[in-house]
Write a protein that holds these residues in place. Structure first.
Motif, PDB file in Angstrom:
ATOM      1  N   PHE A 164       0.310  -0.719  -0.176  1.00 18.26           N
ATOM      2  CA  PHE A 164      -0.068   0.204  -0.185  1.00 18.26           C
ATOM      3  C   PHE A 164       0.423   1.170  -0.149  1.00 18.26           C
ATOM      4  O   PHE A 164       1.636   1.290   0.187  1.00 18.26           O
ATOM      5  CB  PHE A 164      -0.758   0.293   1.178  1.00 18.26           C
ATOM      6  CG  PHE A 164      -2.095  -1.314   1.473  1.00 18.26           C
ATOM      7  CD1 PHE A 164      -2.959  -1.220   0.574  1.00 18.26           C
ATOM      8  CD2 PHE A 164      -1.407  -2.464   1.850  1.00 18.26           C
ATOM      9  CE1 PHE A 164      -4.108  -2.544   0.501  1.00 18.26           C
ATOM     10  CE2 PHE A 164      -2.342  -3.562   2.504  1.00 18.26           C
ATOM     11  CZ  PHE A 164      -3.471  -3.128   1.462  1.00 18.26           C
ATOM     12  N   PRO A 165       0.240   2.780  -0.612  1.00 21.48           N
ATOM     13  CA  PRO A 165       1.159   3.662  -0.595  1.00 21.48           C
ATOM     14  C   PRO A 165       1.185   3.611   0.958  1.00 21.48           C
ATOM     15  O   PRO A 165       0.568   3.698   2.055  1.00 21.48           O
ATOM     16  CB  PRO A 165       0.230   4.249  -1.030  1.00 21.48           C
ATOM     17  CG  PRO A 165      -1.233   4.076  -1.451  1.00 21.48           C
ATOM     18  CD  PRO A 165      -1.096   2.536  -0.936  1.00 21.48           C
ATOM     19  N   ILE A 166       2.613   4.262   1.026  1.00 25.20           N
ATOM     20  CA  ILE A 166       2.927   5.147   2.517  1.00 25.20           C
ATOM     21  C   ILE A 166       1.831   6.384   3.022  1.00 25.20           C
ATOM     22  O   ILE A 166       1.573   6.230   3.999  1.00 25.20           O
ATOM     23  CB  ILE A 166       3.909   6.065   2.081  1.00 25.20           C
ATOM     24  CG1 ILE A 166       5.313   5.698   1.841  1.00 25.20           C
ATOM     25  CG2 ILE A 166       4.249   6.875   3.355  1.00 25.20           C
ATOM     26  CD1 ILE A 166       6.217   6.402   1.291  1.00 25.20           C
ATOM     27  N   ASN A 167       1.328   7.064   2.210  1.00 27.29           N
ATOM     28  CA  ASN A 167      -0.007   7.664   2.452  1.00 27.29           C
ATOM     29  C   ASN A 167      -1.153   6.851   2.603  1.00 27.29           C
ATOM     30  O   ASN A 167      -1.970   6.988   1.519  1.00 27.29           O
ATOM     31  CB  ASN A 167      -0.381   9.460   1.835  1.00 27.29           C
ATOM     32  CG  ASN A 167      -1.419   9.712   2.268  1.00 27.29           C
ATOM     33  OD1 ASN A 167      -2.169   9.834   2.799  1.00 27.29           O
ATOM     34  ND2 ASN A 167      -1.705  11.272   1.793  1.00 27.29           N
ATOM     35  N   PRO A 227       4.451   6.694  -5.666  1.00 26.68           N
ATOM     36  CA  PRO A 227       4.999   4.304  -5.533  1.00 26.68           C
ATOM     37  C   PRO A 227       3.059   4.044  -4.887  1.00 26.68           C
ATOM     38  O   PRO A 227       2.986   4.800  -4.323  1.00 26.68           O
ATOM     39  CB  PRO A 227       5.894   5.407  -5.186  1.00 26.68           C
ATOM     40  CG  PRO A 227       6.077   6.474  -4.374  1.00 26.68           C
ATOM     41  CD  PRO A 227       5.352   7.122  -5.302  1.00 26.68           C
ATOM     42  N   ARG A 228       3.616   2.371  -4.860  1.00 23.24           N
ATOM     43  CA  ARG A 228       2.733   2.108  -4.798  1.00 23.24           C
ATOM     44  C   ARG A 228       0.639   2.526  -5.202  1.00 23.24           C
ATOM     45  O   ARG A 228       0.319   1.684  -4.730  1.00 23.24           O
ATOM     46  CB  ARG A 228       2.272   1.607  -3.115  1.00 23.24           C
ATOM     47  CG  ARG A 228       4.197   1.284  -2.847  1.00 23.24           C
ATOM     48  CD  ARG A 228       3.825   0.835  -1.215  1.00 23.24           C
ATOM     49  NE  ARG A 228       5.764   1.108  -1.166  1.00 23.24           N
ATOM     50  CZ  ARG A 228       5.895   1.289   0.316  1.00 23.24           C
ATOM     51  NH1 ARG A 228       5.393   1.309   1.577  1.00 23.24           N
ATOM     52  NH2 ARG A 228       7.214   0.885   0.666  1.00 23.24           N
ATOM     53  N   LEU A 229       0.650   3.189  -6.341  1.00 20.92           N
ATOM     54  CA  LEU A 229      -0.884   3.509  -6.363  1.00 20.92           C
ATOM     55  C   LEU A 229      -0.902   2.997  -7.396  1.00 20.92           C
ATOM     56  O   LEU A 229      -0.754   3.484  -8.325  1.00 20.92           O
ATOM     57  CB  LEU A 229      -0.833   5.282  -6.139  1.00 20.92           C
ATOM     58  CG  LEU A 229      -1.271   5.899  -4.515  1.00 20.92           C
ATOM     59  CD1 LEU A 229      -0.931   6.747  -4.830  1.00 20.92           C
ATOM     60  CD2 LEU A 229      -2.692   5.615  -3.743  1.00 20.92           C
ATOM     61  N   TRP A 230      -1.682   2.559  -7.810  1.00 18.84           N
ATOM     62  CA  TRP A 230      -1.587   1.649  -9.664  1.00 18.84           C
ATOM     63  C   TRP A 230      -2.625   1.622  -9.340  1.00 18.84           C
ATOM     64  O   TRP A 230      -3.316   1.587  -9.011  1.00 18.84           O
ATOM     65  CB  TRP A 230      -1.398  -0.130  -8.352  1.00 18.84           C
ATOM     66  CG  TRP A 230       0.365  -0.771  -8.339  1.00 18.84           C
ATOM     67  CD1 TRP A 230       0.539  -0.133  -7.131  1.00 18.84           C
ATOM     68  CD2 TRP A 230       0.560  -1.211  -9.128  1.00 18.84           C
ATOM     69  NE1 TRP A 230       1.721  -1.244  -7.131  1.00 18.84           N
ATOM     70  CE2 TRP A 230       1.900  -1.721  -8.804  1.00 18.84           C
ATOM     71  CE3 TRP A 230       1.276  -1.474 -10.723  1.00 18.84           C
ATOM     72  CZ2 TRP A 230       3.664  -2.204  -8.976  1.00 18.84           C
ATOM     73  CZ3 TRP A 230       2.300  -2.423 -11.388  1.00 18.84           C
ATOM     74  CH2 TRP A 230       3.360  -2.364 -10.322  1.00 18.84           C
ATOM     75  N   ARG A 231      -2.578   2.046 -10.816  1.00 18.27           N
ATOM     76  CA  ARG A 231      -3.749   2.484 -11.971  1.00 18.27           C
ATOM     77  C   ARG A 231      -4.352   1.393 -13.173  1.00 18.27           C
ATOM     78  O   ARG A 231      -2.790   1.452 -13.495  1.00 18.27           O
ATOM     79  CB  ARG A 231      -3.823   4.045 -11.689  1.00 18.27           C
ATOM     80  CG  ARG A 231      -4.464   4.600 -10.625  1.00 18.27           C
ATOM     81  CD  ARG A 231      -6.017   4.624  -9.821  1.00 18.27           C
ATOM     82  NE  ARG A 231      -6.083   5.256  -8.415  1.00 18.27           N
ATOM     83  CZ  ARG A 231      -5.853   4.897  -7.341  1.00 18.27           C
ATOM     84  NH1 ARG A 231      -4.916   3.948  -7.319  1.00 18.27           N
ATOM     85  NH2 ARG A 231      -5.600   5.482  -6.668  1.00 18.27           N
TER      86      ARG A 231
END
Length: 390
Positions: free
Chosen positions: A61-64, A202-206
């Protein structure tokens, strides 16, 4: 789960589920109605439990986490509630299982996700979490996890690919075209889509669809519109630079054209949903003879039809292609049909003898397909992919 499926079509267009499955889904939906008002609490408990049971999943998962917080729980619940709609659910789960290989997901992670989801629901529902309700949720999640794991195990492709941005061009203030060159060719077919991670998010896949058929040099072209609240799409449009390295998950999707079955093809594209259909047209243009293709390309205004000039040029060179531009607002525009895509396409009838491909936002797909079914189009004529873009 990193994406939401298109909401299911009306029950009448699906095969009837066995009574036991229908009863299971009724329990699931009834309990979720009670829990949905406590979504923040359900979500907080879910992630706390998940990261305790399987700390490695935090890296998925994203940091935020504020960006992601409710997304996974909503997607999980929507999928669980679709257990009685296998026509929509099974292709989605198989695609999702293959796609999640890019995270390094293992069977133990599915078990942790299921345990965390049920524990979060149990905590909020209290006495309403009966043995029958718990059994229904557990059985549904077991079906989901099994389908995803089987699809992942059967995939021989690498879990992900890398590609460098070769060109970034702003077409308008909110639309960009991006061309990338991969380290090694990505084995996608025309009409498919890919999950994408960009360095700005980063880690925000779309999910994005190439707008071209496979090329000898392996290059990919994407059309990306910045949407309200779209962290990834806005970053791509505003901040992408040549040399940026993107990561891609495996190719997914079921939009294809059968050149040999003798049927005409109806393509319906809303906005940047044109990309996978343009990819298919790019492939068809390599042949001298093709099925007759009608492309309805729609947007709110003329400015939304960013690729119209190129499509008209393609149609002028390929007599098998007819392009129908559609705008919701544009009185007096010569050569345009006015209304929503659902309105305009169904004015032309039920399109018997045609394979129907629909691509766009979930709302556009849902409205268009539902209207076509009411107009008499058969469900088995229609194909669409069940993912949102951002």
């Amino acid at each position: 789960m990193t994406a939401d499926p298109v909401s299911p079509l009306p029950r009448s267009v699906h095969r009837e589920a066995p009574p036991a499955v229908t009863a299971m889904v009724r329990l699931i939906r009834g309990s979720w109605v009670k829990a949905e008002s406590y979504l923040p609490e359900v979500t907080q408990f879910f992630y706390g439990m998940l990261f305790t049971l399987a700390p490695a999943t935090r890296d998925f998962f994203p940091i935020n986490m504020d960006v992601q917080r409710n997304r996974m729980v909503r997607a999980l619940v929507q999928v669980v509630q679709m257990v009685d709609q296998p026509d929509d659910l099974l292709p989605y789960l198989r695609h999702l299982g293959r796609d999640h290989r890019k995270f390094g997901v293992e069977p133990k992670h599915y078990e942790a996700i299921g345990t965390a989801l049920l524990a979060a629901m149990r905590t909020q529902l209290g006495r309403d979490w009966t043995p029958d309700v718990e059994r229904a949720w557990a059985e549904a999640f077991t079906i989901i996890a099994r389908q995803m794991q089987e699809a992942a195990a059967a995939d021989d492709n690498p879990p992900n690919w890398s590609a460098a941005v070769a060109e970034h061009r702003r077409v308008s203030w909110d639309l960009a075209m991006v061309r990338l060159e991969p380290e090694r060719p990505i084995p996608f077919r025309a009409g498919q889509y890919l999950s994408v991670e960009v360095p700005q998010r980063p880690r925000l896949w779309r999910y994005l669809s190439p707008a071209n058929a496979p090329r000898e040099d392996g290059s990919l072209e994407f059309h990306v519109r910045a949407v309200d609240g779209g962290w990834v799409s806005r970053a791509i449009v505003s901040h992408t630079q040549a040399g940026d390295v993107w990561r891609f998950g495996p190719p997914l999707g079921r939009l294809t054209v059968d050149r040999e079955n003798g049927r005409g093809v109806l393509m319906i594209a809303g906005g940047t949903g044109l990309a996978p259909l343009q990819s298919l047209l790019d492939e068809l243009a390599q042949w001298g003879e093709n099925p007759k293709v009608h492309l309805f390309y729609g947007g709110r205004t003329r400015e939304d039809l960013y690729a119209l000039d190129g499509l008209r040029m393609m149609a002028s060179c390929n007599p098998w292609l007819t392009v129908h531009p559609v705008v919701e607002r544009g009185n007096g525009l010569s050569g345009f049909e006015q209304g929503t895509l659902a309105d305009v396409v169904t004015r032309h009838g039920a399109w018997p003898g045609h394979d129907v491909l629909v691509s766009g936002s979930p709302a556009m797909i849902r409205a268009t397909v539902s209207r076509m079914l009411v107009a008499g189009t058969a469900l088995d004529q229609v194909k669409y992919d069940p993912f949102t873009i951002d």
